[in-house]
Design a protein around this motif. Structure first.
Motif, PDB file in Angstrom:
ATOM      1  N   UNK A  10       0.290  13.653  -0.574  1.00 40.93           N
ATOM      2  CA  UNK A  10       0.481  12.341   0.061  1.00 40.93           C
ATOM      3  C   UNK A  10      -0.582  11.321  -0.344  1.00 40.93           C
ATOM      4  N   UNK A  11      -1.845  11.667  -0.290  1.00 37.89           N
ATOM      5  CA  UNK A  11      -2.905  10.707  -0.631  1.00 37.89           C
ATOM      6  C   UNK A  11      -2.820  10.253  -2.086  1.00 37.89           C
ATOM      7  N   UNK A  12      -2.300  11.111  -2.945  1.00 35.22           N
ATOM      8  CA  UNK A  12      -2.213  10.778  -4.371  1.00 35.22           C
ATOM      9  C   UNK A  12      -1.056   9.829  -4.687  1.00 35.22           C
ATOM     10  N   UNK A  13      -0.070   9.770  -3.802  1.00 33.19           N
ATOM     11  CA  UNK A  13       1.119   8.960  -4.094  1.00 33.19           C
ATOM     12  C   UNK A  13       1.182   7.684  -3.264  1.00 33.19           C
ATOM     13  N   UNK A  14       0.091   7.325  -2.615  1.00 34.64           N
ATOM     14  CA  UNK A  14       0.080   6.102  -1.815  1.00 34.64           C
ATOM     15  C   UNK A  14       0.474   4.862  -2.620  1.00 34.64           C
ATOM     16  N   UNK A  15       0.035   4.714  -3.870  1.00 37.55           N
ATOM     17  CA  UNK A  15       0.490   3.547  -4.641  1.00 37.55           C
ATOM     18  C   UNK A  15       2.014   3.511  -4.827  1.00 37.55           C
ATOM     19  N   UNK A  32       9.693  -1.994   7.277  1.00 37.79           N
ATOM     20  CA  UNK A  32       9.470  -0.704   6.623  1.00 37.79           C
ATOM     21  C   UNK A  32       7.974  -0.393   6.583  1.00 37.79           C
ATOM     22  N   UNK A  33       7.643   0.883   6.814  1.00 36.34           N
ATOM     23  CA  UNK A  33       6.249   1.307   6.787  1.00 36.34           C
ATOM     24  C   UNK A  33       6.101   2.538   5.904  1.00 36.34           C
ATOM     25  N   UNK A  34       4.884   2.777   5.497  1.00 36.36           N
ATOM     26  CA  UNK A  34       4.568   3.956   4.689  1.00 36.36           C
ATOM     27  C   UNK A  34       4.951   5.234   5.444  1.00 36.36           C
ATOM     28  N   UNK A  35       4.603   5.274   6.713  1.00 34.56           N
ATOM     29  CA  UNK A  35       4.880   6.472   7.524  1.00 34.56           C
ATOM     30  C   UNK A  35       6.378   6.716   7.674  1.00 34.56           C
ATOM     31  N   UNK A  36       7.153   5.649   7.860  1.00 35.25           N
ATOM     32  CA  UNK A  36       8.606   5.824   8.012  1.00 35.25           C
ATOM     33  C   UNK A  36       9.239   6.286   6.699  1.00 35.25           C
ATOM     34  N   UNK A  37       8.785   5.745   5.578  1.00 30.35           N
ATOM     35  CA  UNK A  37       9.310   6.205   4.292  1.00 30.35           C
ATOM     36  C   UNK A  37       8.962   7.673   4.093  1.00 30.35           C
ATOM     37  N   UNK A  38       7.726   8.034   4.396  1.00 29.34           N
ATOM     38  CA  UNK A  38       7.296   9.424   4.218  1.00 29.34           C
ATOM     39  C   UNK A  38       8.125  10.365   5.100  1.00 29.34           C
ATOM     40  N   UNK A  39       8.302   9.986   6.374  1.00 31.23           N
ATOM     41  CA  UNK A  39       9.096  10.817   7.284  1.00 31.23           C
ATOM     42  C   UNK A  39      10.545  10.915   6.827  1.00 31.23           C
ATOM     43  N   UNK A  40      11.079   9.810   6.318  1.00 26.40           N
ATOM     44  CA  UNK A  40      12.440   9.819   5.793  1.00 26.40           C
ATOM     45  C   UNK A  40      12.559  10.824   4.650  1.00 26.40           C
ATOM     46  N   UNK A  41      11.615  10.785   3.739  1.00 24.27           N
ATOM     47  CA  UNK A  41      11.625  11.731   2.614  1.00 24.27           C
ATOM     48  C   UNK A  41      11.478  13.168   3.104  1.00 24.27           C
ATOM     49  N   UNK A  42      10.570  13.386   4.054  1.00 25.03           N
ATOM     50  CA  UNK A  42      10.364  14.740   4.579  1.00 25.03           C
ATOM     51  C   UNK A  42      11.635  15.295   5.216  1.00 25.03           C
ATOM     52  N   UNK A  57       7.361  14.281  -6.731  1.00 26.58           N
ATOM     53  CA  UNK A  57       7.146  13.499  -5.509  1.00 26.58           C
ATOM     54  C   UNK A  57       7.317  12.010  -5.810  1.00 26.58           C
ATOM     55  N   UNK A  58       6.695  11.546  -6.883  1.00 26.91           N
ATOM     56  CA  UNK A  58       6.793  10.133  -7.264  1.00 26.91           C
ATOM     57  C   UNK A  58       8.249   9.775  -7.570  1.00 26.91           C
ATOM     58  N   UNK A  59       8.942  10.638  -8.272  1.00 23.76           N
ATOM     59  CA  UNK A  59      10.367  10.391  -8.579  1.00 23.76           C
ATOM     60  C   UNK A  59      11.177  10.271  -7.294  1.00 23.76           C
ATOM     61  N   UNK A  60      10.941  11.163  -6.356  1.00 26.83           N
ATOM     62  CA  UNK A  60      11.673  11.119  -5.087  1.00 26.83           C
ATOM     63  C   UNK A  60      11.407   9.816  -4.342  1.00 26.83           C
ATOM     64  N   UNK A  61      10.166   9.362  -4.358  1.00 29.95           N
ATOM     65  CA  UNK A  61       9.821   8.097  -3.698  1.00 29.95           C
ATOM     66  C   UNK A  61      10.574   6.949  -4.361  1.00 29.95           C
ATOM     67  N   UNK A  62      10.508   6.877  -5.680  1.00 32.93           N
ATOM     68  CA  UNK A  62      11.144   5.765  -6.385  1.00 32.93           C
ATOM     69  C   UNK A  62      12.667   5.814  -6.334  1.00 32.93           C
ATOM     70  N   UNK A  63      13.239   6.995  -6.145  1.00 29.27           N
ATOM     71  CA  UNK A  63      14.695   7.117  -6.072  1.00 29.27           C
ATOM     72  C   UNK A  63      15.256   6.985  -4.663  1.00 29.27           C
TER      73      UNK A  63
END
Length: 102
Positions: A10-15, A32-42, A57-63
Motif C-alpha cells: 500500500x505505501x508503495x502505490x500511493x502515487x 472519492x478518497x484513497x481509503x475508499x478506492x483501496x477498500x473497493x479494490x480489497x 497492484x498498480x495495474x489493478x489500481x489503474x484498471x
C-alpha cells in the motif's frame, strides 16, 4: 519480482492511488478518497489481502473502472442505511412502554 500481500504494498502505490483519485475527480466523482478506492479494490478485485507483485497492484489500481467503484460505494451506503435502520428498530424494541396497569 517479489510478491507481498496487497496491504504490504500500500505505501508503495500511493502515487498510483493519487492518480486514480485525480482521474475520478476529472469525471465528476468529487468525494472519492484513497481509503475508499483501496477498500473497493480489497473487496471487489482482490477479495481480501492476497499476495501480488507490485506491477499487478498498480495495474489493478489503474484498471479500476468508475462503475465498479460506484457500485461499491452504493453497496456501502445501502449497508450503512441497513445498519442504521436495524439499530433504530433495536432501540425501539429495547424501549418498550410499560404495560397498561390492570
Amino acid at each position: 519480482m517479489e510478491e507481498k500481500t496487497v496491504q504490504e504494498w500500500k505505501q508503495h502505490v500511493l502515487p498510483a492511488l493519487e492518480t486514480k483519485i485525480s482521474e475520478f475527480k476529472l469525471v465528476g466523482y468529487e468525494d472519492v478518497t484513497e481509503e475508499m478506492i483501496w477498500r473497493c479494490l480489497e473487496e471487489t478485485v482482490w477479495k481480501g489481502n492476497p499476495k501480488k507483485r507490485l506491477h499487478e497492484i498498480v495495474k489493478d489500481i489503474f484498471h479500476l473502472q468508475p462503475n465498479t467503484y460506484m457500485n461499491f460505494v452504493t453497496m456501502e451506503a445501502m449497508q450503512k442505511d441497513d445498519d442504521d435502520l436495524m439499530a433504530s428498530i433495536q432501540a425501539v424494541m429495547d424501549h418498550k412502554p410499560e404495560e397498561s396497569k390492570k
